[in-house]
Design an enzyme around this catalytic site. Structure first.
Site, PDB file in Angstrom:
ATOM      1  N   CYS A   5     -34.129  36.820 178.667  1.00  0.00           N
ATOM      2  CA  CYS A   5     -35.083  36.029 179.462  1.00  0.00           C
ATOM      3  C   CYS A   5     -36.246  35.578 178.591  1.00  0.00           C
ATOM      4  O   CYS A   5     -36.879  34.572 178.875  1.00  0.00           O
ATOM      5  CB  CYS A   5     -35.578  36.864 180.628  1.00  0.00           C
ATOM      6  SG  CYS A   5     -36.164  38.471 180.126  1.00  0.00           S
ATOM      7  N   ASN A  65     -27.647  40.651 181.475  1.00  0.00           N
ATOM      8  CA  ASN A  65     -27.929  40.500 180.039  1.00  0.00           C
ATOM      9  C   ASN A  65     -28.457  41.761 179.351  1.00  0.00           C
ATOM     10  O   ASN A  65     -28.385  41.847 178.122  1.00  0.00           O
ATOM     11  CB  ASN A  65     -28.857  39.304 179.792  1.00  0.00           C
ATOM     12  CG  ASN A  65     -30.210  39.470 180.435  1.00  0.00           C
ATOM     13  OD1 ASN A  65     -30.313  40.047 181.517  1.00  0.00           O
ATOM     14  ND2 ASN A  65     -31.235  38.987 179.800  1.00  0.00           N
ATOM     15  N   GLU A 110     -38.388  39.425 188.609  1.00  0.00           N
ATOM     16  CA  GLU A 110     -38.559  38.898 187.253  1.00  0.00           C
ATOM     17  C   GLU A 110     -37.444  37.891 187.048  1.00  0.00           C
ATOM     18  O   GLU A 110     -36.267  38.218 187.221  1.00  0.00           O
ATOM     19  CB  GLU A 110     -38.516  40.019 186.214  1.00  0.00           C
ATOM     20  CG  GLU A 110     -39.792  40.847 186.176  1.00  0.00           C
ATOM     21  CD  GLU A 110     -41.068  40.044 185.946  1.00  0.00           C
ATOM     22  OE1 GLU A 110     -40.999  38.965 185.325  1.00  0.00           O
ATOM     23  OE2 GLU A 110     -42.125  40.468 186.429  1.00  0.00           O
TER      24      GLU A 110
END
Ligand code: NAP
Length: 477
Positions: free
Chosen positions: A280, A149, A246
């Protein structure tokens, strides 16, 4: 455009399967082609990184930093062209894509500037003539695994600290965005990175898990979904290997009764729909004070319905497609399930009949928190709202999640904002701005199931990419 693996300073076509990187707005259009690295090539890449490690660690920090600065100059100079490529391979709008490329350059510069800062600490000793030094050393070979992303910014925020602190790297980018990975690796090589310091291998899960499990990789930094991240943590735990992950989010925006509703609605939409919700830190849960809920939801739904969806290269477009057909299927199925469970669509929800992996910006009025939507990260432009009858309840609802990446709170009351800092279980908190957005010089990462290990970005990254040696430096007798 053909992209190549980078192994031991040599650009290699790859001995594995062929792949084609396609434009999610026009899936018949190939953006880049290449071949995955074979298992043997992954092995060689790790070997090359090991071989290069002592030399790079011994290179003066300022010389390492000069490479990062040189690469940042090349990245900046190409921001327009690479931004368009990024928009074509990932689907975010051109403006966001160009900003991401520039952001990557900024991150590299930040880590270059680390050469000018203190690199350890000195403590006093109770023993005469002695000082206690805490010096930092590289960890060795870092295995970096990155998601689709942010095809250049996330790699930059791993490569920047890994390289500045003297580590060598084996990097596996997401197979959905190979072109920007190639651009960044080329810039670092052109800026003077010695052979073997950075190795780029294309591949999917198999290549990722080979890197994670290889004894020649000293530490692993992973960004991606929670399921894969937890598997990476488990494997590194078995091997006793330092790991930083993450992972996913289910981020809440809390709009309280005293908020500026126009501003809050605008920010909620930016948080939910920019990058097609594929951040995110995107807003996916909306918690609104009951007194203002109808008005706020009307504004959010109205803005969502007005968003211009289309080819991300068109300047007037505000939201592009999702990254892949699988992503479109996942998001559409999640919306159908939510509606089946009683959610009321206020905007979007129906499929868009057009070429490409498009879904509409969607606003759902949820029947409560018992629905699957409340728990599952869809990773698309969908926000689901519930009402809260008090600030206390709103904060409790925000915390009602296994995830804890980011949150936003909209209020004019400083006391309430401070209690949000106290109460909300997140790694990133925005007060009166959207839930997404990071600066490269401050720590970034999630709480609860969203993050594991030392945080990324800013000086926090040093905790992961270096190890300390505590030296009791006594005077000669
Ligand atoms: P993903 O499917 O988990 O993939 C992430 C990376 O891991 C890709 O390079 C992927 O390769 C690789 N991979 C897949 N299976 C693996 C395995 N078994 N072992 C090792 N590596 C493996 O995530 P994504 O779809 O690219 O990204 C979206 C997710 O990332 C969302 O959940 C989002 O919230 C999260 N994310 C988190 C942050 C953060 O900082 N917290 C930032 C950005 C994104 P292939 O895809 O090539 O197979």
């Amino acid at each position: 455009m053909d992209v190549l693996n980078l192994i031991g300073g040599r650009w290699a076509e790859g001995e594995g399967e062929e792949f084609a990187d396609t434009n999610p707005a026009r899936p018949a259009e190939v953006v880049a082609r290449g071949r995955f690295a074979s298992a043997g090539e992954v092995e060689r890449a790790i070997g090359a990184a090991r071989e290069a490690a002592p030399g790079w660690a011994a290179t003066p920090h300022h010389a390492r930093a000069a490479v990062l600065t040189g690469a940042a100059d090349l990245v900046d100079a190409s921001a327009g062209e690479w931004g368009a490529e990024l928009a074509r391979e990932e689907g975010k709008t051109l403006a966001e894509a160009v900003a991401e490329v520039r952001g990557a350059a900024r991150i590299l510069r930040y880590y270059a500037s680390e050469a000018d800062r203190e690199s350890g600490e000195v403590f006093a000793s109770p023993r005469p003539g002695e000082n206690v030094l805490v010096v930092r050393k590289p960890i060795g070979v870092a295995g970096l695994i990155t998601p689709f992303n942010f095809p250049i910014a996330i790699p930059a925020w791993k490569l920047g600290p890994a390289l500045t602190y003297g580590n060598t790297v084996v990097w596996k980018p997401s197979s959905l965005v190979p072109l920007l990975a190639y651009r960044l690796a080329k810039a670092l090589v052109e800026a003077g990175l010695p052979d073997g310091v950075l190795n780029l291998v294309y591949g999917e899960a198999e290549a990722g898990s080979a890197i994670v499990g290889h004894p020649g990789v000293d530490a692993v930094s992973f960004t991606g979904s929670t399921d894969v991240g937890r598997a990476v943590i488990a494997r590194c735990g078995e091997l006793g290997k330092p790991v930083q992950t993450e992972m996913g989010g289910k981020n809440a925006s809390v709009v309280l009764a005293d908020a500026d509703l126009g501003h809050a609605a605008e920010q909620v939409c930016l948080g939910a729909f920019r990058s097609t919700g594929q951040k995110c830190t995107a807003t996916s849960r909306l918690i609104v004070a009951s007194q203002v809920a109808d008005e706020l939801l009307e504004r959010v739904a109205e803005r969502a319905a007005r968003l211009v969806v289309g080819d991300p290269l068109s300047p007037e477009v505000e939201m592009g497609p999702l990254v892949s057909s699988a992503a479109r299927e996942r998001v559409s199925a999640g919306v159908r399930l939510a509606v089946g469970e009683g959610a009321k669509p206020l905007a979007g929800a129906s499929p868009l009949e057009r070429e490409g992996w498009f879904v509409p910006p969607t606003v759902l009025d949820l029947p409560g928190t018992g629905v699957d939507f409340w728990r599952t990260e869809l990773f698309g432009p969908v926000v689901g709202a519930v009402r809260a009858s008090s600030t206390e309840e709103a904060f409790g609802l925000a915390n009602l999640s296994d995830h804890g990446l980011s949150a936003a709170v909209f209020t004019r009351d400083l006391g309430v904002a401070l209690s949000a800092v106290e109460r909300l279980e997140v790694g990133v908190l925005h007060v009166n701005s959207e839930s997404a957005g990071t600066f490269p010089y401050v720590p970034f990462g999630g709480a609860k199931q969203s993050g594991f290990g030392p945080k990324e970005q800013g000086r926090a990254a040093r905790e992961f990419y270096t190890r300390t040696v505590t030296v009791y430096l006594g005077a000669p007798a």
